[in-house]
Design a protein around this motif. Sequence first.
Motif, mmCIF file in Angstrom:
data_model
loop_
_atom_site.group_PDB
_atom_site.id
_atom_site.type_symbol
_atom_site.label_atom_id
_atom_site.label_comp_id
_atom_site.label_asym_id
_atom_site.label_seq_id
_atom_site.Cartn_x
_atom_site.Cartn_y
_atom_site.Cartn_z
ATOM 1 N N GLY A 78 -3.363 4.068 2.880
ATOM 2 C CA GLY A 78 -3.700 3.326 1.671
ATOM 3 C C GLY A 78 -2.948 3.729 0.423
ATOM 4 O O GLY A 78 -3.319 3.317 -0.676
ATOM 5 N N LEU A 79 -1.875 4.500 0.567
ATOM 6 C CA LEU A 79 -1.087 4.930 -0.588
ATOM 7 C C LEU A 79 0.212 4.131 -0.597
ATOM 8 O O LEU A 79 1.105 4.366 0.213
ATOM 9 C CB LEU A 79 -0.797 6.434 -0.499
ATOM 10 C CG LEU A 79 -0.381 7.166 -1.764
ATOM 11 C CD1 LEU A 79 -1.404 6.995 -2.877
ATOM 12 C CD2 LEU A 79 -0.184 8.650 -1.478
ATOM 13 N N ALA A 80 0.311 3.163 -1.507
ATOM 14 C CA ALA A 80 1.468 2.274 -1.568
ATOM 15 C C ALA A 80 2.338 2.638 -2.759
ATOM 16 O O ALA A 80 1.840 2.955 -3.836
ATOM 17 C CB ALA A 80 1.019 0.813 -1.669
ATOM 18 N N ARG A 81 3.667 2.538 -2.573
ATOM 19 C CA ARG A 81 4.613 2.934 -3.609
ATOM 20 C C ARG A 81 5.668 1.859 -3.786
ATOM 21 O O ARG A 81 6.190 1.319 -2.813
ATOM 22 C CB ARG A 81 5.290 4.241 -3.186
ATOM 23 C CG ARG A 81 6.214 4.855 -4.231
ATOM 24 C CD ARG A 81 7.498 5.331 -3.541
ATOM 25 N NE ARG A 81 8.253 6.312 -4.293
ATOM 26 C CZ ARG A 81 9.020 6.033 -5.336
ATOM 27 N NH1 ARG A 81 9.116 4.797 -5.783
ATOM 28 N NH2 ARG A 81 9.698 6.994 -5.954
ATOM 29 N N LEU A 109 -2.069 2.737 -5.933
ATOM 30 C CA LEU A 109 -0.713 2.237 -6.153
ATOM 31 C C LEU A 109 0.096 3.245 -6.959
ATOM 32 O O LEU A 109 -0.355 3.726 -7.997
ATOM 33 C CB LEU A 109 -0.748 0.913 -6.924
ATOM 34 C CG LEU A 109 -0.811 -0.393 -6.141
ATOM 35 C CD1 LEU A 109 -0.930 -1.554 -7.118
ATOM 36 C CD2 LEU A 109 0.419 -0.572 -5.258
ATOM 37 N N ALA A 140 1.288 5.225 4.205
ATOM 38 C CA ALA A 140 1.055 3.836 3.789
ATOM 39 C C ALA A 140 -0.187 3.272 4.474
ATOM 40 O O ALA A 140 -1.002 2.580 3.842
ATOM 41 C CB ALA A 140 2.274 2.984 4.103
ATOM 42 N N PRO A 161 -3.607 -1.558 -0.538
ATOM 43 C CA PRO A 161 -3.589 -0.137 -0.897
ATOM 44 C C PRO A 161 -4.921 0.338 -1.449
ATOM 45 O O PRO A 161 -5.681 -0.420 -2.041
ATOM 46 C CB PRO A 161 -2.499 -0.069 -1.973
ATOM 47 C CG PRO A 161 -2.552 -1.422 -2.626
ATOM 48 C CD PRO A 161 -2.850 -2.378 -1.503
ATOM 49 N N ARG A 162 -5.170 1.626 -1.262
ATOM 50 C CA ARG A 162 -6.295 2.283 -1.917
ATOM 51 C C ARG A 162 -5.849 2.861 -3.253
ATOM 52 O O ARG A 162 -6.659 3.108 -4.123
ATOM 53 C CB ARG A 162 -6.825 3.406 -1.009
ATOM 54 C CG ARG A 162 -7.278 2.940 0.365
ATOM 55 C CD ARG A 162 -8.700 2.495 0.351
ATOM 56 N NE ARG A 162 -9.588 3.589 0.037
ATOM 57 C CZ ARG A 162 -10.682 3.467 -0.732
ATOM 58 N NH1 ARG A 162 -10.982 2.304 -1.273
ATOM 59 N NH2 ARG A 162 -11.452 4.511 -0.974
ATOM 60 N N ALA A 211 3.375 -5.014 -2.454
ATOM 61 C CA ALA A 211 2.613 -3.769 -2.393
ATOM 62 C C ALA A 211 1.114 -4.056 -2.261
ATOM 63 O O ALA A 211 0.403 -3.391 -1.493
ATOM 64 C CB ALA A 211 2.885 -2.926 -3.634
ATOM 65 N N SER A 242 3.975 10.121 -1.890
ATOM 66 C CA SER A 242 3.937 8.996 -0.957
ATOM 67 C C SER A 242 4.586 9.303 0.390
ATOM 68 O O SER A 242 4.668 8.421 1.245
ATOM 69 C CB SER A 242 4.619 7.774 -1.590
ATOM 70 O OG SER A 242 5.939 8.082 -2.005
#
Length: 261
Positions: free
Chosen positions: A86-89, A180, A83, A177-178, A172, A57
């Motif tokens: 599209g990469l959410a953490r 999670l 982020a 996001p694309r 989130a 991430s």
Amino acid sequence: MTEARQPPAMLEARDLTLKFGGVTALSEISVDIGHHELVALIGPNGAGKSSLLNVLSGFYRPSQGTVRFEGNDIGRWPVHRVAQAGLARTFQGTHLLPHMSVLDNILVGRYMHMKSTLTTAFFYYPFAHREEVAQRAVAEEILGFLELEHLRHHPVGTLGYGMRKRVDLGRALAMEPRMLLLDEPMAGMNTEEKEDLARFILDIRESRKIPVVLVEHDMGVVMDIADRVIVLNFGRKIADATPAAVQKDEHVISAYLGGHQ
């Protein structure tokens, strides 16, 4: 007859190594995450699970190796750009704003999608008003999805731990996001709270078409909901297979599952 070609993985990590001084947290780890997968990441404490999520991430930069997300090399990108891609953490703790309402905490997740400035918001120009209405509509939809409507105006600090974790998940989701990445989303929950959150995670993958990677210690949950399980031990990947296959893997049993069966 030609075979159907498999689409490339949404996320591809190759030969990731992460070092802190003389300590190697990750050693030559490669993982692929598909477009529709729910992947569990397991292993003993200190195995490198959170470190791997941090590298994927953008919170940590790998000492060596590459991370590609939807074809883009993101291994050196700053966190905010990862982020935005599209990469959410989420994290083990709930990094929420306790004095703000549930609705406002979820709206925080919409920040990167907002175009209004402080000045335009202060003077409440028509386009700023329209944007606020649109963002609130998205937040309200997430409240409904996570069954939090009745708590929309409650300060987050007044909620129980399980509900706060649900709000954290909602924030989130507000990022659109694309994919999670969830770090121990069920830690500290009772059985009923875990069942509820597991149901929401499955719904996210199935109805919203968002692949999920989660770190989880509850092996019952892992075996029930994961399509695939990746096992780490001392910073190395020792297994990557279906839940049924991982349960029978002698290396995994020796390193981790012996005390979890």
